[in-house]
Design a protein around this motif. Sequence first.
Motif, PDB file in Angstrom:
ATOM      1  N   TYR A 168       0.837  -1.206   0.000  1.00 24.28           N
ATOM      2  CA  TYR A 168       0.000   0.000   0.000  1.00 24.28           C
ATOM      3  C   TYR A 168       0.871   1.255   0.000  1.00 24.28           C
ATOM      4  CZ  TYR A 168      -3.253  -3.515   1.747  1.00 24.28           C
ATOM      5  OH  TYR A 168      -3.983  -4.656   1.892  1.00 24.28           O
ATOM      6  N   THR A 169       0.281   2.346  -0.464  1.00 20.07           N
ATOM      7  CA  THR A 169       0.873   3.670  -0.313  1.00 20.07           C
ATOM      8  C   THR A 169       0.239   4.287   0.929  1.00 20.07           C
ATOM      9  OG1 THR A 169       1.095   3.873  -2.706  1.00 20.07           O
ATOM     10  CG2 THR A 169       1.165   5.919  -1.428  1.00 20.07           C
ATOM     11  N   ILE A 170       1.058   4.785   1.847  1.00 18.65           N
ATOM     12  CA  ILE A 170       0.537   5.247   3.144  1.00 18.65           C
ATOM     13  C   ILE A 170       0.874   6.714   3.348  1.00 18.65           C
ATOM     14  CG2 ILE A 170       0.707   4.940   5.653  1.00 18.65           C
ATOM     15  CD1 ILE A 170       1.316   1.943   5.051  1.00 18.65           C
ATOM     16  N   VAL A 171      -0.140   7.481   3.748  1.00 22.50           N
ATOM     17  CA  VAL A 171       0.055   8.886   4.109  1.00 22.50           C
ATOM     18  C   VAL A 171      -0.408   9.043   5.550  1.00 22.50           C
ATOM     19  CG1 VAL A 171      -0.367  11.291   3.497  1.00 22.50           C
ATOM     20  CG2 VAL A 171      -0.483   9.527   1.712  1.00 22.50           C
ATOM     21  N   MET A 172       0.489   9.525   6.406  1.00 22.19           N
ATOM     22  CA  MET A 172       0.208   9.561   7.839  1.00 22.19           C
ATOM     23  C   MET A 172       0.421  10.963   8.400  1.00 22.19           C
ATOM     24  SD  MET A 172       2.361   7.671  10.882  1.00 22.19           S
ATOM     25  CE  MET A 172       1.861   5.991  10.583  1.00 22.19           C
ATOM     26  N   VAL A 173      -0.596  11.474   9.093  1.00 21.12           N
ATOM     27  CA  VAL A 173      -0.435  12.700   9.872  1.00 21.12           C
ATOM     28  C   VAL A 173       0.070  12.309  11.253  1.00 21.12           C
ATOM     29  CG1 VAL A 173      -1.685  14.554  11.062  1.00 21.12           C
ATOM     30  CG2 VAL A 173      -2.199  14.047   8.670  1.00 21.12           C
ATOM     31  N   THR A 174       1.118  12.975  11.719  1.00 23.85           N
ATOM     32  CA  THR A 174       1.606  12.700  13.067  1.00 23.85           C
ATOM     33  C   THR A 174       2.131  13.972  13.720  1.00 23.85           C
ATOM     34  OG1 THR A 174       3.122  11.377  14.413  1.00 23.85           O
ATOM     35  CG2 THR A 174       3.903  11.980  12.226  1.00 23.85           C
ATOM     36  N   HIS A 175       1.905  14.090  15.031  1.00 23.58           N
ATOM     37  CA  HIS A 175       2.495  15.171  15.823  1.00 23.58           C
ATOM     38  C   HIS A 175       3.809  14.715  16.459  1.00 23.58           C
ATOM     39  CE1 HIS A 175      -0.163  18.623  15.898  1.00 23.58           C
ATOM     40  NE2 HIS A 175      -1.194  17.813  15.912  1.00 23.58           N
ATOM     41  N   ASN A 176       4.107  13.440  16.314  1.00 21.32           N
ATOM     42  CA  ASN A 176       5.238  12.839  16.994  1.00 21.32           C
ATOM     43  C   ASN A 176       6.453  12.840  16.055  1.00 21.32           C
ATOM     44  OD1 ASN A 176       7.095  10.910  17.991  1.00 21.32           O
ATOM     45  ND2 ASN A 176       5.477   9.863  19.133  1.00 21.32           N
ATOM     46  N   MET A 177       7.402  13.721  16.333  1.00 20.92           N
ATOM     47  CA  MET A 177       8.580  13.843  15.468  1.00 20.92           C
ATOM     48  C   MET A 177       9.352  12.536  15.381  1.00 20.92           C
ATOM     49  SD  MET A 177       8.621  16.843  14.262  1.00 20.92           S
ATOM     50  CE  MET A 177       6.870  16.547  14.303  1.00 20.92           C
ATOM     51  N   GLN A 178       9.505  11.860  16.539  1.00 21.20           N
ATOM     52  CA  GLN A 178      10.250  10.596  16.545  1.00 21.20           C
ATOM     53  C   GLN A 178       9.542   9.555  15.680  1.00 21.20           C
ATOM     54  OE1 GLN A 178       9.449  12.293  19.423  1.00 21.20           O
ATOM     55  NE2 GLN A 178      11.493  13.187  19.682  1.00 21.20           N
ATOM     56  N   GLN A 179       8.212   9.554  15.720  1.00 18.26           N
ATOM     57  CA  GLN A 179       7.465   8.605  14.904  1.00 18.26           C
ATOM     58  C   GLN A 179       7.690   8.873  13.415  1.00 18.26           C
ATOM     59  OE1 GLN A 179       2.922   8.639  14.643  1.00 18.26           O
ATOM     60  NE2 GLN A 179       3.341   6.700  15.683  1.00 18.26           N
ATOM     61  N   ALA A 180       7.605  10.135  13.016  1.00 18.19           N
ATOM     62  CA  ALA A 180       7.858  10.479  11.610  1.00 18.19           C
ATOM     63  C   ALA A 180       9.254  10.018  11.199  1.00 18.19           C
ATOM     64  CB  ALA A 180       7.693  11.977  11.393  1.00 18.19           C
ATOM     65  N   ALA A 181      10.240  10.266  12.067  1.00 17.25           N
ATOM     66  CA  ALA A 181      11.617   9.887  11.755  1.00 17.25           C
ATOM     67  C   ALA A 181      11.765   8.369  11.671  1.00 17.25           C
ATOM     68  CB  ALA A 181      12.570  10.456  12.809  1.00 17.25           C
ATOM     69  N   ARG A 182      11.037   7.639  12.535  1.00 16.09           N
ATOM     70  CA  ARG A 182      11.162   6.170  12.578  1.00 16.09           C
ATOM     71  C   ARG A 182      10.513   5.495  11.380  1.00 16.09           C
ATOM     72  NH1 ARG A 182       9.989   6.651  18.318  1.00 16.09           N
ATOM     73  NH2 ARG A 182       7.785   6.342  17.858  1.00 16.09           N
ATOM     74  N   VAL A 183       9.326   5.942  10.992  1.00 18.46           N
ATOM     75  CA  VAL A 183       8.539   5.114  10.065  1.00 18.46           C
ATOM     76  C   VAL A 183       8.445   5.640   8.638  1.00 18.46           C
ATOM     77  CG1 VAL A 183       7.127   4.267  11.981  1.00 18.46           C
ATOM     78  CG2 VAL A 183       6.238   6.108  10.543  1.00 18.46           C
ATOM     79  N   SER A 184       8.648   6.944   8.413  1.00 15.96           N
ATOM     80  CA  SER A 184       8.319   7.475   7.085  1.00 15.96           C
ATOM     81  C   SER A 184       9.519   7.513   6.149  1.00 15.96           C
ATOM     82  CB  SER A 184       7.701   8.870   7.216  1.00 15.96           C
ATOM     83  OG  SER A 184       8.653   9.812   7.670  1.00 15.96           O
ATOM     84  N   ASP A 185       9.210   7.455   4.849  1.00 17.74           N
ATOM     85  CA  ASP A 185      10.229   7.614   3.806  1.00 17.74           C
ATOM     86  C   ASP A 185      10.385   9.075   3.401  1.00 17.74           C
ATOM     87  OD1 ASP A 185      10.717   4.680   3.195  1.00 17.74           O
ATOM     88  OD2 ASP A 185       8.550   4.816   2.897  1.00 17.74           O
ATOM     89  N   LYS A 186       9.232   9.760   3.301  1.00 22.19           N
ATOM     90  CA  LYS A 186       9.226  11.188   2.950  1.00 22.19           C
ATOM     91  C   LYS A 186       8.449  11.934   4.040  1.00 22.19           C
ATOM     92  CE  LYS A 186      10.965  10.845  -1.312  1.00 22.19           C
ATOM     93  NZ  LYS A 186      10.128  10.205  -2.312  1.00 22.19           N
ATOM     94  N   THR A 187       8.779  13.208   4.214  1.00 27.43           N
ATOM     95  CA  THR A 187       8.068  14.044   5.177  1.00 27.43           C
ATOM     96  C   THR A 187       7.736  15.375   4.524  1.00 27.43           C
ATOM     97  OG1 THR A 187       9.163  13.034   7.084  1.00 27.43           O
ATOM     98  CG2 THR A 187       8.206  15.200   7.416  1.00 27.43           C
ATOM     99  N   ALA A 188       6.500  15.830   4.764  1.00 28.67           N
ATOM    100  CA  ALA A 188       6.084  17.169   4.341  1.00 28.67           C
ATOM    101  C   ALA A 188       5.791  17.984   5.595  1.00 28.67           C
ATOM    102  CB  ALA A 188       4.848  17.101   3.450  1.00 28.67           C
ATOM    103  N   PHE A 189       6.402  19.164   5.694  1.00 27.04           N
ATOM    104  CA  PHE A 189       6.212  20.037   6.853  1.00 27.04           C
ATOM    105  C   PHE A 189       5.211  21.135   6.502  1.00 27.04           C
ATOM    106  CE2 PHE A 189       7.900  23.975   9.104  1.00 27.04           C
ATOM    107  CZ  PHE A 189       7.190  23.728  10.271  1.00 27.04           C
ATOM    108  N   PHE A 190       4.099  21.154   7.240  1.00 24.53           N
ATOM    109  CA  PHE A 190       3.028  22.133   7.041  1.00 24.53           C
ATOM    110  C   PHE A 190       3.137  23.235   8.091  1.00 24.53           C
ATOM    111  CE2 PHE A 190       1.404  18.587   4.737  1.00 24.53           C
ATOM    112  CZ  PHE A 190       0.372  19.011   3.911  1.00 24.53           C
ATOM    113  N   LEU A 191       2.845  24.459   7.669  1.00 25.14           N
ATOM    114  CA  LEU A 191       2.797  25.593   8.591  1.00 25.14           C
ATOM    115  C   LEU A 191       1.809  26.609   8.029  1.00 25.14           C
ATOM    116  CD1 LEU A 191       4.126  26.713  11.208  1.00 25.14           C
ATOM    117  CD2 LEU A 191       5.746  27.924   9.719  1.00 25.14           C
TER     118      LEU A 191
END
Length: 252
Positions: A198-221
């Motif tokens: 599957y292709t997975i898109v995940m919203v997370t507030h947890n920086m460590q989680q993003a660093a652990r599990v994701s291949d790409k990250t998009a930073f929203f502000l």
Amino acid sequence: MSETKLFVSDVDLWYGDFQALKKINLDIKSNEITAFIGPSGCGKSTMLKCLNRMNDLVEDCRIEGHMLLDGQDIYDPGYDVNLLRKRVGMVFQNPNPFPMSIYDNIAYGPRTHGIKNKNDLNEIVERSLKGAAIWEEVKDKLHQRATEVSGGQQQRICIARALAVEPEVLLMDEPTSALDPISTLKIEELVQDLKKDYTIVMVTHNMQQAARVSDKTAFFLTGEVIEMDSTERMFSNPRDKRTEDYITGRFG
């Protein structure tokens, strides 16, 4: 290089007079995990919900721009929304199993798509629960109400329910924020396993989680994507100072 699965081009979104998204551009690759990070209210979940048109259900919501799934614009007037939501599944922040048995939770989607044969449903239920890494825990209590198991198990049941209709994309809106650390770890391991199919898109507030599990990250502000890059590069050498300030905890 992975192929593009979802392509977002110059998307603006308003709720009434409030502009929640501003000129969003994203390139989401097949069989990768893409994390959306950023402070509360920055547009992450709004963008996520656009990808299977859940914002259609919001009054006074207006969207401009293009969102392509395998090259087809999902906001084209002729696009079948029911087919879209079969192809693009959603898992929410709080586990939300239906108030029915575990079996009926998983069989619900296939039944609505016309599958009635008991053997076929049994096979789908088992395959989906195995896919969500919870079959061994619930195989002897499939007729127990899904709301009676633990929160972490409920969330994996919700993931199995999403998998049962064989989606191509899985959207996850802070799927572990309501869970304890052990359940969180199980979901993270599961998500990394699921990206094979599957292709997975995940919203997370947890920086460590993003660093652990994701291949790409998009930073929203404030409704904008400040930058999008490989997670490794984003966390080690962000291009924009605002990204660095957020990742290092200076704000947010």
